[in-house]
Design an enzyme around this catalytic site. Structure first.
Site, short mmCIF file in Angstrom:
data_model
loop_
_atom_site.label_atom_id
_atom_site.label_comp_id
_atom_site.label_asym_id
_atom_site.label_seq_id
_atom_site.Cartn_x
_atom_site.Cartn_y
_atom_site.Cartn_z
N TYR A 51 0.83 -1.34 -0.07
CA TYR A 51 0.00 -0.12 -0.04
C TYR A 51 0.84 1.05 -0.11
O TYR A 51 1.81 1.23 0.78
CB TYR A 51 -0.88 -0.17 1.16
N GLU A 53 -0.61 4.77 -0.50
CA GLU A 53 -1.57 6.09 -0.90
C GLU A 53 -0.54 7.24 -0.36
O GLU A 53 0.47 7.19 0.59
CB GLU A 53 -2.75 6.16 0.06
N ASP A 197 -5.50 13.60 -25.44
CA ASP A 197 -5.31 12.37 -25.05
C ASP A 197 -4.65 11.60 -26.19
O ASP A 197 -5.43 11.29 -27.30
CB ASP A 197 -7.02 11.71 -25.00
N THR A 223 -2.92 5.97 -22.22
CA THR A 223 -2.77 4.80 -21.69
C THR A 223 -1.36 4.13 -21.71
O THR A 223 -0.47 4.94 -22.64
CB THR A 223 -3.55 3.69 -22.39
N LYS A 226 -0.89 0.52 -25.45
CA LYS A 226 -1.16 0.26 -26.91
C LYS A 226 0.18 0.40 -27.84
O LYS A 226 0.90 -0.55 -27.66
CB LYS A 226 -2.43 1.50 -27.20
N ARG A 232 -1.17 -2.78 -18.69
CA ARG A 232 -2.35 -1.91 -19.00
C ARG A 232 -2.50 -0.89 -18.12
O ARG A 232 -3.04 -0.98 -16.68
CB ARG A 232 -3.55 -3.03 -18.72
N1 DSN Z 1 -11.05 0.92 -25.95
C1 DSN Z 1 -9.75 1.60 -26.56
C2 DSN Z 1 -9.63 1.09 -27.77
O1 DSN Z 1 -9.94 -0.04 -28.36
O2 DSN Z 1 -9.24 2.00 -28.64
C3 DSN Z 1 -9.71 2.87 -26.35
O3 DSN Z 1 -9.66 3.12 -24.93
#
Ligand code: DSN
Length: 414
Positions: A51, A53, A197, A223, A226, A232
């Protein structure tokens, strides 16, 4: 025997099944990738027990010396990789990174201008069922009907009319370069802040294959799983002055304890993305998507905007007499995984839209290049021209198996 198998054979069976799917199929969902074995291992490490925080040096728990160090490493590397002034590494996902910026910069009822989900935006960019659509007044821009490129005139006229506090740029299904410099000019002319984003393109930005939003935006969210090929998760980059508000929005605003095993995995991915090999990877992702696009055009398919500048291609399968759902299923039978997707000005419903989205990130990680992409596009073409032909699907499934054996996934033994 693997400890998971020894502890719980039922769960182990599902992991083995998913591992087999990832190894033996062509993963072409544009938002998916294969992490490195090191990143996978960090997420299964003892850091999951801790933990923490608070923030490095100011925690609400004892024993945080090691996790302080790893969080500082992640922050320092993210700032170096993207040229940012400050960063928060604790958002569990891209959605919570976006939420943190909204909570830091806006009050409920404030106005946002963002890209419509129907034209390639994201749920958290003000879709009516998402918190962002419920808490804020949202006006959506999209792409132009004639060339399916971002409609900056529409963005500007929405800004003129509605005086938004924040403009959101970035997309989940847009295959062209996003001109952050021009968008920033629009924001300046109308007194709006800019949030980008960059979830889909953060690996391309890191590898110098897409202009960076960092010099132009007040906030950049992403994110990490990707095109960046990490765990993730999510993060926020911002100017130094905004950091206290962003930090407060993430903790205690939105989250309790950060996932320190994932924060460690983020430190790892930023280091991986600083290596010259990552630049080559990012360039190959773009070259592969272009090769796919080129061959699909040769096969007579209509692509949204006519092609791609990044890692994805949006195919209008309705123009070939199919629905996205039928196309997704037919390809799945041959071991080719894509997702059905709406296209701009779609006349079909969201659950069975007119398009499929095809991406190059995961197959590029397996080492495939333009030669394999052209072959795969030919398979896709023949399957979509005869979507009910299960014999053809079975034959191509066999060829897909052979191709996958020649290009193994990075964590065959994970
Ligand atoms: N759901 C994602 C995608 O597949 O592009 C975006 O966050």
């Amino acid at each position: 025997m693997h400890p998971i198998e020894a502890s719980d054979p039922a769960v182990w069976k599902t992991i083995l099944a998913e591992r087999k799917r990832q190894q033996t199929g062509l993963e072409m969902i544009a938002s998916e990738n294969y992490t490195s074995p090191a990143i996978l291992a960090a997420q299964g490490s003892v850091l999951t027990n801790k933990y923490a925080e608070g923030y490095p040096g100011k925690r609400y728990y004892g024993g945080c010396e090691a996790v302080d160090e790893v969080e500082l490493l992640a922050i320092e590397r993210a700032c170096k990789l993207f040229g940012a002034e400050a960063a928060n590494m604790q958002p569990h996902a891209g959605a919570s990174a976006n939420m943190a910026v909204y909570f830091a910069a806006l009050q409920p009822g404030d106005t946002i201008v963002a890209m419509s989900l129907a034209h390639g935006g994201h749920l958290t960019h003000g879709m009516h069922l998402n918190f962002s659509g419920k808490l804020y007044k949202v006006h959506h821009y999209g792409v132009r009907k004639d060339d399916e490129r971002l409609d900056l005139d529409q963005m500007e006229s929405l800004c003129r009319e509605h005086k938004p506090k924040l403009v959101v740029a970035g997309a989940s299904a847009y295959s062209r370069v996003i001109p952050f410099d021009q968008i920033s000019e629009i924001c300046k002319r109308h007194g709006a802040m800019l949030m980008v984003d960059m979830a889909h393109i953060s690996g391309l930005v890191a590898g110098d294959q897409h202009p960076s939003p960092v010099p132009w935006a007040d906030f950049v969210t992403s994110t990490t799983h990707k095109t960046l090929r990490g765990p993730r998760s999510g993060f926020v980059l911002c100017k130094k002055d905004w950091l206290p508000k962003i930090n407060q929005a993430v903790f205690p605003g939105l989250q309790g304890g950060p996932l320190m095993h994932v924060v460690a995995a983020k430190a790892l991915v930023f280091q991986e993305a600083m290596q010259p090999a990552f630049r080559a990877y990012a360039a190959q992702m773009v070259a592969n998507a272009r090769a796919l696009a080129h061959e699909l055009l040769e096969q007579g398919f209509r692509l949204v905007s006519g092609g791609t500048d990044n890692h994805l291609v949006l195919v209008d399968v309705n123009a070939a007499g199919l629905s996205g759902k039928v196309a997704e299923k037919a390809l799945d039978h041959a071991g080719i995984t894509v997702n059905r997707n709406g296209i701009p000005f779609d006349t079909r419903p969201p659950l069975d839209p007119s398009g499929i989205r095809i991406g190059s990130p995961a197959l590029t990680t397996r080492g495939m290049n333009e030669t394999q992409m052209r072959q795969i596009a030919r398979w896709i073409g023949s399957i979509l021209k005869a979507p009910a032909d299960t014999t053809l699907q079975a034959k191509i499934r066999g060829e897909v198996d052979e191709l996958c054996k020649a290009f193994p996934a990075p964590h065959e033994h994970a």
